[in-house]
Write a protein that holds these residues in place. Structure first.
Motif, mmCIF file in Angstrom:
data_model
loop_
_atom_site.group_PDB
_atom_site.id
_atom_site.type_symbol
_atom_site.label_atom_id
_atom_site.label_comp_id
_atom_site.label_asym_id
_atom_site.label_seq_id
_atom_site.Cartn_x
_atom_site.Cartn_y
_atom_site.Cartn_z
ATOM 1 N N PRO A 94 0.830 -1.214 0.000
ATOM 2 C CA PRO A 94 0.000 0.000 0.000
ATOM 3 C C PRO A 94 0.868 1.270 0.000
ATOM 4 N N LYS A 95 0.415 2.274 -0.750
ATOM 5 C CA LYS A 95 1.122 3.565 -0.812
ATOM 6 C C LYS A 95 1.235 4.207 0.551
ATOM 7 N N LYS A 96 0.198 4.048 1.387
ATOM 8 C CA LYS A 96 0.148 4.747 2.676
ATOM 9 C C LYS A 96 1.284 4.360 3.617
ATOM 10 N N LEU A 97 1.958 3.222 3.368
ATOM 11 C CA LEU A 97 3.098 2.827 4.211
ATOM 12 C C LEU A 97 4.227 3.848 4.145
ATOM 13 N N PHE A 98 4.337 4.559 3.038
ATOM 14 C CA PHE A 98 5.427 5.511 2.839
ATOM 15 C C PHE A 98 5.053 6.932 3.244
ATOM 16 N N GLY A 99 3.804 7.164 3.625
ATOM 17 C CA GLY A 99 3.369 8.484 4.070
ATOM 18 C C GLY A 99 3.391 9.502 2.939
ATOM 19 N N THR A 100 3.649 10.761 3.283
ATOM 20 C CA THR A 100 3.631 11.838 2.289
ATOM 21 C C THR A 100 4.845 11.806 1.379
ATOM 22 N N ALA A 101 5.899 11.103 1.778
ATOM 23 C CA ALA A 101 7.126 11.043 0.971
ATOM 24 C C ALA A 101 6.928 10.251 -0.313
ATOM 25 N N VAL A 102 5.788 9.539 -0.455
ATOM 26 C CA VAL A 102 5.552 8.714 -1.642
ATOM 27 C C VAL A 102 5.563 9.558 -2.916
ATOM 28 N N LYS A 103 5.250 10.846 -2.821
ATOM 29 C CA LYS A 103 5.202 11.688 -4.024
ATOM 30 C C LYS A 103 6.584 11.948 -4.620
ATOM 31 N N PHE A 104 7.655 11.605 -3.899
ATOM 32 C CA PHE A 104 9.011 11.790 -4.419
ATOM 33 C C PHE A 104 9.613 10.492 -4.964
ATOM 34 N N LEU A 105 8.838 9.404 -4.973
ATOM 35 C CA LEU A 105 9.328 8.124 -5.472
ATOM 36 C C LEU A 105 9.439 8.140 -6.991
ATOM 37 N N LYS A 106 10.576 7.683 -7.490
ATOM 38 C CA LYS A 106 10.833 7.611 -8.918
ATOM 39 C C LYS A 106 11.086 6.149 -9.273
ATOM 40 N N GLU A 107 10.618 5.708 -10.410
ATOM 41 C CA GLU A 107 10.795 4.317 -10.822
ATOM 42 C C GLU A 107 12.276 3.949 -10.813
ATOM 43 N N GLY A 108 12.582 2.769 -10.253
ATOM 44 C CA GLY A 108 13.956 2.310 -10.170
ATOM 45 C C GLY A 108 14.639 2.666 -8.862
ATOM 46 N N MET A 109 13.984 3.469 -8.025
ATOM 47 C CA MET A 109 14.560 3.904 -6.752
ATOM 48 C C MET A 109 14.513 2.761 -5.732
ATOM 49 N N ASN A 110 15.519 2.684 -4.864
ATOM 50 C CA ASN A 110 15.541 1.665 -3.812
ATOM 51 C C ASN A 110 14.768 2.145 -2.601
ATOM 52 N N VAL A 111 13.981 1.252 -2.006
ATOM 53 C CA VAL A 111 13.199 1.542 -0.803
ATOM 54 C C VAL A 111 13.421 0.409 0.191
ATOM 55 N N VAL A 112 13.087 0.673 1.461
ATOM 56 C CA VAL A 112 13.175 -0.352 2.498
ATOM 57 C C VAL A 112 11.751 -0.669 2.944
ATOM 58 N N VAL A 113 11.409 -1.959 2.955
ATOM 59 C CA VAL A 113 10.070 -2.376 3.372
ATOM 60 C C VAL A 113 10.215 -3.480 4.418
ATOM 61 N N ALA A 114 9.410 -3.389 5.479
ATOM 62 C CA ALA A 114 9.400 -4.399 6.534
ATOM 63 C C ALA A 114 8.144 -5.250 6.404
ATOM 64 N N PHE A 115 8.331 -6.574 6.437
ATOM 65 C CA PHE A 115 7.221 -7.524 6.359
ATOM 66 C C PHE A 115 7.128 -8.302 7.659
ATOM 67 N N GLU A 116 5.892 -8.542 8.119
ATOM 68 C CA GLU A 116 5.658 -9.403 9.278
ATOM 69 C C GLU A 116 4.712 -10.490 8.799
ATOM 70 N N SER A 117 5.234 -11.690 8.672
ATOM 71 C CA SER A 117 4.512 -12.854 8.128
ATOM 72 C C SER A 117 3.777 -12.500 6.830
ATOM 73 N N ASP A 118 4.529 -12.085 5.841
ATOM 74 C CA ASP A 118 4.062 -11.772 4.480
ATOM 75 C C ASP A 118 3.116 -10.579 4.393
ATOM 76 N N GLU A 119 2.976 -9.821 5.462
ATOM 77 C CA GLU A 119 2.163 -8.606 5.423
ATOM 78 C C GLU A 119 3.086 -7.399 5.544
ATOM 79 N N PRO A 120 3.067 -6.489 4.547
ATOM 80 C CA PRO A 120 3.922 -5.301 4.643
ATOM 81 C C PRO A 120 3.412 -4.380 5.754
ATOM 82 N N ILE A 121 4.319 -3.967 6.652
ATOM 83 C CA ILE A 121 3.882 -3.140 7.780
ATOM 84 C C ILE A 121 4.535 -1.760 7.807
#
Length: 187
Positions: A94-121
């Motif tokens: 979901p976009k909302k995981l990244f908060g307001t900073a999502v508007k600065f995401l560019k294709e190909g950019m690296n991000v960090v995502v945390a998963f808890e039992s296959d659910e992104p948190i």
């Protein structure tokens, strides 16, 4: 199950059915009373602050959270499609995981995502990104007050304030937390 004494700052716990991240965890031993642990925790989904006192022998559920680097591929409605840099598996988060900073995401950019039992948190993008100015008004000659700023649209479509000397095609560094201009990128 782990004991309260096993908790460390930064741990993610399952507390009252919700996931919370421990921000501060202190051991207290008041005078003639029993020792306890004072915890300040933030709800991962809602962001609400929770304070709680754990007994020293109280059992807690420390969640197994796997954090990894992913590459942002593209936007898909209310989700972002990311790819694991090692296994090349793709996930929708979901976009909302990244908060307001999502508007600065560019294709190909690296991000960090945390998963808890296959659910992104949780999701996090870099603290600053380099983006190209897609549109801005030209500076007016003589309009050179000390800290004059003008509106500019970056390549991702986000609007920021930049100094008057910035033109279309310039690359700028943007702070993703505040959405503010940091500096012009040379080259």
């Amino acid at each position: 199950m782990a004991k309260a004494s096993d908790i460390k700052n930064g741990n993610i716990l399952r507390f009252n059915g919700e996931l919370v991240q421990v921000e501060e965890f202190l051991h207290r031993t008041p005078g003639n009373l029993r020792a306890f642990y004072q915890a300040r925790m933030r709800n991962v989904k809602s962001g609400k602050l929770v304070e709680y006192r754990f007994r020293t022998d109280e059992e807690v559920d420390i969640a197994r959270v796997e954090t990894s680097n992913y590459q942002y591929l593209y936007e898909d409605g209310d989700a972002l499609v990311i790819m694991d840099n090692e296994t090349f598996d793709q996930h929708n988060v979901p976009k909302k995981l990244f908060g307001t900073a999502v508007k600065f995401l560019k294709e190909g950019m690296n991000v960090v995502v945390a998963f808890e039992s296959d659910e992104p948190i949780m999701g996090q993008i870099p603290n600053s990104v380099e983006l190209e100015i897609a549109y801005t008004e030209p500076a007016v000659k003589g309009d050179t007050s000390a800290s004059a700023l003008k509106n500019a649209t970056v390549e991702t479509g986000a609007e920021i304030k930049v100094p008057l000397f910035i033109n279309i095609g310039d690359k700028v560094k943007v702070d993703t937390g505040s959405g503010s201009y940091v500096e012009r990128v040379k080259g």
